[in-house]
Design an enzyme around this catalytic site. Sequence first.
Site, PDB file in Angstrom:
ATOM      1  N   PHE A 241       0.841  -1.197   0.000  1.00  0.00           N
ATOM      2  CA  PHE A 241       0.000   0.000   0.000  1.00  0.00           C
ATOM      3  C   PHE A 241       0.878   1.250   0.000  1.00  0.00           C
ATOM      4  O   PHE A 241       0.730   2.156   0.800  1.00  0.00           O
ATOM      5  CB  PHE A 241      -0.963   0.007   1.198  1.00  0.00           C
ATOM      6  CG  PHE A 241      -2.166   0.886   1.007  1.00  0.00           C
ATOM      7  CD1 PHE A 241      -3.033   0.682  -0.051  1.00  0.00           C
ATOM      8  CD2 PHE A 241      -2.423   1.922   1.891  1.00  0.00           C
ATOM      9  CE1 PHE A 241      -4.149   1.494  -0.231  1.00  0.00           C
ATOM     10  CE2 PHE A 241      -3.532   2.739   1.723  1.00  0.00           C
ATOM     11  CZ  PHE A 241      -4.389   2.519   0.655  1.00  0.00           C
TER      12      PHE A 241
ATOM     13  N   THR B  19       4.439  -4.287  -4.735  1.00  0.00           N
ATOM     14  CA  THR B  19       5.487  -4.142  -3.735  1.00  0.00           C
ATOM     15  C   THR B  19       6.777  -3.709  -4.439  1.00  0.00           C
ATOM     16  O   THR B  19       6.798  -3.459  -5.632  1.00  0.00           O
ATOM     17  CB  THR B  19       5.686  -5.455  -2.961  1.00  0.00           C
ATOM     18  OG1 THR B  19       6.122  -6.478  -3.867  1.00  0.00           O
ATOM     19  CG2 THR B  19       4.387  -5.890  -2.288  1.00  0.00           C
TER      20      THR B  19
ATOM     21  N   LYS C 199       8.426  -4.979 -11.849  1.00  0.00           N
ATOM     22  CA  LYS C 199       9.290  -5.491 -12.923  1.00  0.00           C
ATOM     23  C   LYS C 199       9.935  -6.829 -12.570  1.00  0.00           C
ATOM     24  O   LYS C 199      10.226  -7.636 -13.454  1.00  0.00           O
ATOM     25  CB  LYS C 199      10.390  -4.465 -13.227  1.00  0.00           C
ATOM     26  CG  LYS C 199       9.891  -3.153 -13.790  1.00  0.00           C
ATOM     27  CD  LYS C 199      11.034  -2.182 -14.040  1.00  0.00           C
ATOM     28  CE  LYS C 199      11.629  -1.648 -12.756  1.00  0.00           C
ATOM     29  NZ  LYS C 199      10.701  -0.785 -11.996  1.00  0.00           N
TER      30      LYS C 199
ATOM     31  N   VAL D  52       6.592  -1.682 -17.633  1.00  0.00           N
ATOM     32  CA  VAL D  52       7.595  -1.087 -18.525  1.00  0.00           C
ATOM     33  C   VAL D  52       7.476   0.430 -18.599  1.00  0.00           C
ATOM     34  O   VAL D  52       8.429   1.150 -18.332  1.00  0.00           O
ATOM     35  CB  VAL D  52       7.498  -1.707 -19.938  1.00  0.00           C
ATOM     36  CG1 VAL D  52       8.430  -0.977 -20.910  1.00  0.00           C
ATOM     37  CG2 VAL D  52       7.869  -3.178 -19.888  1.00  0.00           C
TER      38      VAL D  52
ATOM     39  N   GLY E 286      11.446  14.632  -6.729  1.00  0.00           N
ATOM     40  CA  GLY E 286      10.820  13.338  -6.550  1.00  0.00           C
ATOM     41  C   GLY E 286      11.011  12.383  -7.707  1.00  0.00           C
ATOM     42  O   GLY E 286      10.429  11.292  -7.740  1.00  0.00           O
TER      43      GLY E 286
ATOM     44  N   ASP F  39      17.491  -0.425 -13.977  1.00  0.00           N
ATOM     45  CA  ASP F  39      16.045  -0.385 -14.174  1.00  0.00           C
ATOM     46  C   ASP F  39      15.693  -0.616 -15.647  1.00  0.00           C
ATOM     47  O   ASP F  39      14.801  -1.401 -15.976  1.00  0.00           O
ATOM     48  CB  ASP F  39      15.504   0.966 -13.704  1.00  0.00           C
ATOM     49  CG  ASP F  39      14.046   1.177 -14.043  1.00  0.00           C
ATOM     50  OD1 ASP F  39      13.193   0.546 -13.403  1.00  0.00           O
ATOM     51  OD2 ASP F  39      13.744   1.976 -14.963  1.00  0.00           O
TER      52      ASP F  39
ATOM     53  N   LYS G 151      13.524  -3.714 -17.984  1.00  0.00           N
ATOM     54  CA  LYS G 151      12.468  -3.395 -18.949  1.00  0.00           C
ATOM     55  C   LYS G 151      12.810  -3.912 -20.344  1.00  0.00           C
ATOM     56  O   LYS G 151      11.925  -4.353 -21.082  1.00  0.00           O
ATOM     57  CB  LYS G 151      12.234  -1.880 -18.968  1.00  0.00           C
ATOM     58  CG  LYS G 151      11.683  -1.355 -17.651  1.00  0.00           C
ATOM     59  CD  LYS G 151      11.586   0.161 -17.635  1.00  0.00           C
ATOM     60  CE  LYS G 151      11.033   0.660 -16.313  1.00  0.00           C
ATOM     61  NZ  LYS G 151      10.955   2.140 -16.260  1.00  0.00           N
TER      62      LYS G 151
ATOM     63  N   GLY H  67       4.990   7.814 -12.265  1.00  0.00           N
ATOM     64  CA  GLY H  67       3.923   8.592 -11.648  1.00  0.00           C
ATOM     65  C   GLY H  67       2.911   7.686 -10.974  1.00  0.00           C
ATOM     66  O   GLY H  67       2.569   6.615 -11.482  1.00  0.00           O
TER      67      GLY H  67
END
Length: 352
Positions: free
Chosen positions: A11, A99, A128, A155, A209, A223, A227, A325
């Site tokens: 959450f 998570t 991912k 992705v 951010g 990262d 992807k 986002g």
Amino acid sequence: MVQYNIALIGFGGVNRAFAELVAERNNRWRTELGFQLNIVAVTDLNLGSVVSANGIDARMLIETRFERGGFAKLSGGSAEADNEQVIRQAPADIVAEATFTNPYDGEPAVSHCRWALESGRHVITTNKGPVALAAADLKALARRNHVSFEYEGAVMSGTPVIRMAKTMLAGSGLNGFEGILNGTSNFVLGRMESGLGFSEAIGEAQALGYAEADPTADVEGHDVRLKVVILANELLGATLTPGDVSCRGISSLTVGDIESAAKERCRWKLIGSAIRGEDGRIEASVAPRRLALDHPLAGVAGAINAVSFNTDLLGAVTVTGPGAGRVETAYALLSDIVAIHRAVHMNKEAAE
């Protein structure tokens, strides 16, 4: 009216934003999409877990300031997040796994997905790890249990690159792709183009951010590598693991490199790519590249992501959109539910 009961695993930002969408748009979805959503369980390492067969008020979830273990104060709540019990026993049709991403073995998210699929529940995830490291096994498990494993948001957040390529580019002769798949690194390169040093650009990204306290996964390409694995395996039929993808990030680039490229009408971008060779093998990489300004990815600025698909019949087809986002990624979960809803109804019609 069709109602899907949802269990939220994690959450944090994404599932919290998803709960916000449920609170604000459920009535609209009932009319526009033909279903409504009912949150029946939530688990979180910090907050604990709560299960209610009758449903949990989404607005209450997002407006209450819960302290650590705070779900224990709710009816059906506990200070402990017993994820396996909740996933296997809560009266959920769909499990939303959001998570943290573990790039090494995908746990605990892989187990979360497995428990749900074994229990006959659909899985939607933005994580991912399970997709890059265990998609083949999880998809096979889903088929055996006649449920779906959906992961559009893994992705490019809410931008539907996987589903779009599989459906709209079917038969086009897709043989590769190259993309800007990390908004943080793209933002940093843009700020360096404006004259900031690497460290200054990272600091600005963190203040806004866009970057984590430890930005290594973003700026070193880790990262993006996950992807690339997901896209190559899903769209090109590859069987890559992260170790098969060469990876180099942007931390070695200097302001001088940026300025030199600009003088030659070029721009540095961190590019994740995969291409099918004449022998059928898939070669994949992540690396900074100097792109000419007329390249379809050169003008992608800020935290935006983009993928340019290389096809035989159409040439390059480029998709651009938000790659991060809270709300955008939460929308990806909704798009997965729409896909499940349509598949369920197609199967019902076929059976009739």
